[in-house]
Design a protein around this motif. Structure first.
Motif, mmCIF file in Angstrom:
data_model
loop_
_atom_site.group_PDB
_atom_site.id
_atom_site.type_symbol
_atom_site.label_atom_id
_atom_site.label_comp_id
_atom_site.label_asym_id
_atom_site.label_seq_id
_atom_site.Cartn_x
_atom_site.Cartn_y
_atom_site.Cartn_z
ATOM 1 N N PRO A 123 0.841 -1.206 0.000
ATOM 2 C CA PRO A 123 0.000 0.000 0.000
ATOM 3 C C PRO A 123 0.872 1.250 0.000
ATOM 4 O O PRO A 123 1.853 1.325 0.731
ATOM 5 N N PHE A 124 0.534 2.236 -0.825
ATOM 6 C CA PHE A 124 1.339 3.455 -0.852
ATOM 7 C C PHE A 124 0.477 4.661 -1.206
ATOM 8 O O PHE A 124 -0.621 4.535 -1.754
ATOM 9 N N TYR A 125 0.996 5.828 -0.873
ATOM 10 C CA TYR A 125 0.362 7.096 -1.205
ATOM 11 C C TYR A 125 1.209 7.807 -2.247
ATOM 12 O O TYR A 125 2.431 7.898 -2.101
ATOM 13 N N CYS A 126 0.573 8.314 -3.283
ATOM 14 C CA CYS A 126 1.270 9.079 -4.312
ATOM 15 C C CYS A 126 0.906 10.549 -4.152
ATOM 16 O O CYS A 126 -0.242 10.929 -4.412
ATOM 17 N N PRO A 127 1.847 11.403 -3.733
ATOM 18 C CA PRO A 127 1.530 12.816 -3.546
ATOM 19 C C PRO A 127 1.231 13.544 -4.846
ATOM 20 O O PRO A 127 0.576 14.584 -4.831
ATOM 21 N N ARG A 128 1.689 13.001 -5.971
ATOM 22 C CA ARG A 128 1.479 13.702 -7.243
ATOM 23 C C ARG A 128 0.013 13.688 -7.666
ATOM 24 O O ARG A 128 -0.486 14.678 -8.207
ATOM 25 N N ASP A 129 -0.674 12.575 -7.475
ATOM 26 C CA ASP A 129 -2.086 12.531 -7.848
ATOM 27 C C ASP A 129 -3.011 12.462 -6.633
ATOM 28 O O ASP A 129 -4.219 12.341 -6.773
ATOM 29 N N ARG A 130 -2.394 12.508 -5.419
ATOM 30 C CA ARG A 130 -3.155 12.507 -4.168
ATOM 31 C C ARG A 130 -4.079 11.300 -4.067
ATOM 32 O O ARG A 130 -5.223 11.396 -3.646
ATOM 33 N N ARG A 131 -3.516 10.150 -4.429
ATOM 34 C CA ARG A 131 -4.268 8.903 -4.365
ATOM 35 C C ARG A 131 -3.516 7.880 -3.512
ATOM 36 O O ARG A 131 -2.288 7.847 -3.493
ATOM 37 N N ILE A 132 -4.292 7.039 -2.850
ATOM 38 C CA ILE A 132 -3.777 5.905 -2.091
ATOM 39 C C ILE A 132 -4.040 4.662 -2.927
ATOM 40 O O ILE A 132 -5.146 4.481 -3.455
ATOM 41 N N TYR A 133 -3.045 3.784 -3.040
ATOM 42 C CA TYR A 133 -3.164 2.588 -3.872
ATOM 43 C C TYR A 133 -3.020 1.342 -3.000
ATOM 44 O O TYR A 133 -2.046 1.212 -2.255
ATOM 45 N N ILE A 134 -3.989 0.436 -3.124
ATOM 46 C CA ILE A 134 -3.977 -0.782 -2.307
ATOM 47 C C ILE A 134 -4.478 -1.970 -3.118
ATOM 48 O O ILE A 134 -5.521 -1.899 -3.768
ATOM 49 N N ASP A 135 -3.721 -3.046 -3.073
ATOM 50 C CA ASP A 135 -4.189 -4.348 -3.552
ATOM 51 C C ASP A 135 -4.613 -5.110 -2.302
ATOM 52 O O ASP A 135 -3.772 -5.521 -1.499
ATOM 53 N N LEU A 136 -5.911 -5.296 -2.118
ATOM 54 C CA LEU A 136 -6.411 -5.895 -0.883
ATOM 55 C C LEU A 136 -5.951 -7.336 -0.701
ATOM 56 O O LEU A 136 -5.681 -7.765 0.425
ATOM 57 N N ASP A 137 -5.864 -8.097 -1.784
ATOM 58 C CA ASP A 137 -5.404 -9.484 -1.668
ATOM 59 C C ASP A 137 -3.966 -9.532 -1.175
ATOM 60 O O ASP A 137 -3.614 -10.325 -0.294
ATOM 61 N N PHE A 138 -3.113 -8.673 -1.741
ATOM 62 C CA PHE A 138 -1.718 -8.662 -1.327
ATOM 63 C C PHE A 138 -1.585 -8.138 0.105
ATOM 64 O O PHE A 138 -0.771 -8.638 0.885
ATOM 65 N N MET A 139 -2.383 -7.125 0.468
ATOM 66 C CA MET A 139 -2.323 -6.603 1.826
ATOM 67 C C MET A 139 -2.718 -7.676 2.836
ATOM 68 O O MET A 139 -2.099 -7.813 3.891
ATOM 69 N N ALA A 140 -3.750 -8.450 2.513
ATOM 70 C CA ALA A 140 -4.159 -9.532 3.405
ATOM 71 C C ALA A 140 -3.059 -10.578 3.535
ATOM 72 O O ALA A 140 -2.827 -11.122 4.630
ATOM 73 N N ASP A 141 -2.355 -10.850 2.436
ATOM 74 C CA ASP A 141 -1.243 -11.800 2.478
ATOM 75 C C ASP A 141 -0.115 -11.267 3.352
ATOM 76 O O ASP A 141 0.504 -12.013 4.129
ATOM 77 N N LEU A 142 0.159 -9.962 3.260
ATOM 78 C CA LEU A 142 1.175 -9.354 4.117
ATOM 79 C C LEU A 142 0.804 -9.500 5.577
ATOM 80 O O LEU A 142 1.652 -9.820 6.417
ATOM 81 N N GLN A 143 -0.453 -9.247 5.891
ATOM 82 C CA GLN A 143 -0.892 -9.364 7.278
ATOM 83 C C GLN A 143 -0.700 -10.787 7.790
ATOM 84 O O GLN A 143 -0.306 -10.994 8.943
ATOM 85 N N ARG A 144 -0.966 -11.772 6.942
ATOM 86 C CA ARG A 144 -0.775 -13.163 7.359
ATOM 87 C C ARG A 144 0.702 -13.453 7.577
ATOM 88 O O ARG A 144 1.086 -14.094 8.566
ATOM 89 N N ARG A 145 1.564 -12.996 6.661
ATOM 90 C CA ARG A 145 3.002 -13.237 6.791
ATOM 91 C C ARG A 145 3.558 -12.585 8.062
ATOM 92 O O ARG A 145 4.441 -13.130 8.724
ATOM 93 N N LEU A 146 3.042 -11.400 8.366
ATOM 94 C CA LEU A 146 3.531 -10.651 9.524
ATOM 95 C C LEU A 146 2.849 -11.049 10.826
ATOM 96 O O LEU A 146 3.227 -10.570 11.890
ATOM 97 N N ARG A 147 1.827 -11.889 10.708
ATOM 98 C CA ARG A 147 0.998 -12.235 11.870
ATOM 99 C C ARG A 147 0.429 -10.963 12.501
ATOM 100 O O ARG A 147 0.456 -10.767 13.719
ATOM 101 N N ALA A 148 -0.076 -10.111 11.633
ATOM 102 C CA ALA A 148 -0.655 -8.831 12.057
ATOM 103 C C ALA A 148 -2.073 -8.736 11.531
ATOM 104 O O ALA A 148 -2.443 -7.817 10.808
ATOM 105 N N GLY A 149 -2.877 -9.737 11.873
ATOM 106 C CA GLY A 149 -4.241 -9.799 11.372
ATOM 107 C C GLY A 149 -5.201 -8.918 12.139
ATOM 108 O O GLY A 149 -4.847 -8.282 13.129
ATOM 109 N N GLY A 150 -6.432 -8.907 11.659
ATOM 110 C CA GLY A 150 -7.485 -8.157 12.322
ATOM 111 C C GLY A 150 -7.950 -6.975 11.492
ATOM 112 O O GLY A 150 -7.187 -6.401 10.715
ATOM 113 N N ASP A 151 -9.235 -6.622 11.675
ATOM 114 C CA ASP A 151 -9.773 -5.531 10.881
ATOM 115 C C ASP A 151 -9.156 -4.191 11.259
ATOM 116 O O ASP A 151 -8.933 -3.329 10.390
ATOM 117 N N PHE A 152 -8.823 -3.995 12.539
ATOM 118 C CA PHE A 152 -8.231 -2.711 12.893
ATOM 119 C C PHE A 152 -6.788 -2.608 12.403
ATOM 120 O O PHE A 152 -6.312 -1.510 12.095
#
Length: 281
Positions: A123-152
């Motif tokens: 997940p990253f923020y681009c200041p040039r277009d003022r947009r946040i970019y997220i791939d939810l599937d990859f973010m969920a995989d990161l959370q599993r790898r890091l053992r940092a699960g949970g909606d919050f």
């Protein structure tokens, strides 16, 4: 989390059209763990990784949206809506207008104002277009790898990126980028750490203010956020990836620093408490 409020209208869902083709090369000289380590650093600076890159050969691939996809979109839209409520009020209190960012959901790869990006960037923020970019599937995989699960924990990631948008609106990112041009690598990295820790603090401010206004936090949510902040400390990631720690190369801060600044924002609920640039530590 207790989310049932309005959904932000500022979510752009690009997942229905997936970009295929070769992946963008990231890093170099770090070995096979390089892409993972970079991806694990939530809120990575896209200017360093994306500037000047070109999209690889690609083919349009249609993706069938599922009920799980829609649930993910709704969650993101509700969290983004909560950030809009908090920062709109905070900017108004300061006599300013909060310009809401757009959050882009994508699958695999997408084009951003900062260049071509793949999910592995995280997940990253681009200041040039003022947009946040997220791939939810990859973010969920990161959370599993890091053992940092949970909606919050996921909400903390989104709030951290929104924190970068707040920094951009206040001119912090522009001033830091200008200062870094005249500094060496070590000094530039130290500036990046202060930027990231301030975004952590702003995520804490958001959580405190949103809870006070709409009672969004449930038991265990704060622990999820703290666990996520600790999981992405530079020291922990470097130790896991290389077996040793190189503080001069830190760009996001240690686990203790990230947790400490998130807590500071959460406990104070005040933007003034988030001035990482005035703190000698």
């Amino acid at each position: 989390m207790r989310l049932g409020g309005r959904e932000s209208r500022n979510v752009e869902d690009r997942r229905g059209s997936r970009m295929g083709g070769r992946g963008m090369a990231i890093g170099g000289g770090f070995g096979g763990i390089a892409i993972l380590l970079i991806a694990l650093l939530f809120g990575i600076d896209p200017n360093e990784l994306l500037q000047g890159t070109q999209p690889p050969p690609q083919q349009a691939q249609q993706r069938q949206m599922t009920a799980e996809d829609e649930a993910g979109r709704r969650f993101v839209a509700q969290v983004l809506g909560e950030t809009e409520e908090v920062w709109r009020d905070e900017f108004a209190r300061r006599g300013a207008r909060y310009e809401e960012p757009t959050l882009v959901l994508f699958s695999g790869a997408t084009q951003s104002g900062c260049g071509f990006a793949q999910a592995q960037v995280g997940p990253f923020y681009c200041p040039r277009d003022r947009r946040i970019y997220i791939d939810l599937d990859f973010m969920a995989d990161l959370q599993r790898r890091l053992r940092a699960g949970g909606d919050f924990a996921a909400a903390y990631i989104i709030a951290h990126e929104v924190g970068h948008h707040v920094q951009n609106l206040m001119g912090v990112l522009g001033r830091v980028e200008q200062a870094r041009r005249s500094q060496g690598e070590a000094a530039g990295n130290a500036m990046s750490v202060r930027v990231e820790l301030q975004a952590d603090c702003l995520a804490g401010v958001w959580a405190r203010r949103a809870h006070e206004a709409r009672n969004i936090l449930e038991r265990g949510d704060i622990e999820e956020g703290i666990n996520a902040a600790a999981a992405v400390g530079d020291d922990r990631l470097q130790r896991a990836g290389h077996g040793h720690v190189a503080p001069e190369s830190f760009t996001h801060g240690t686990s203790a620093q990230r947790v400490g600044w998130f807590r500071r924002g959460l406990e104070s609920g005040r933007m003034e408490a988030c001035d990482t640039f005035a703190d000698p530590r």
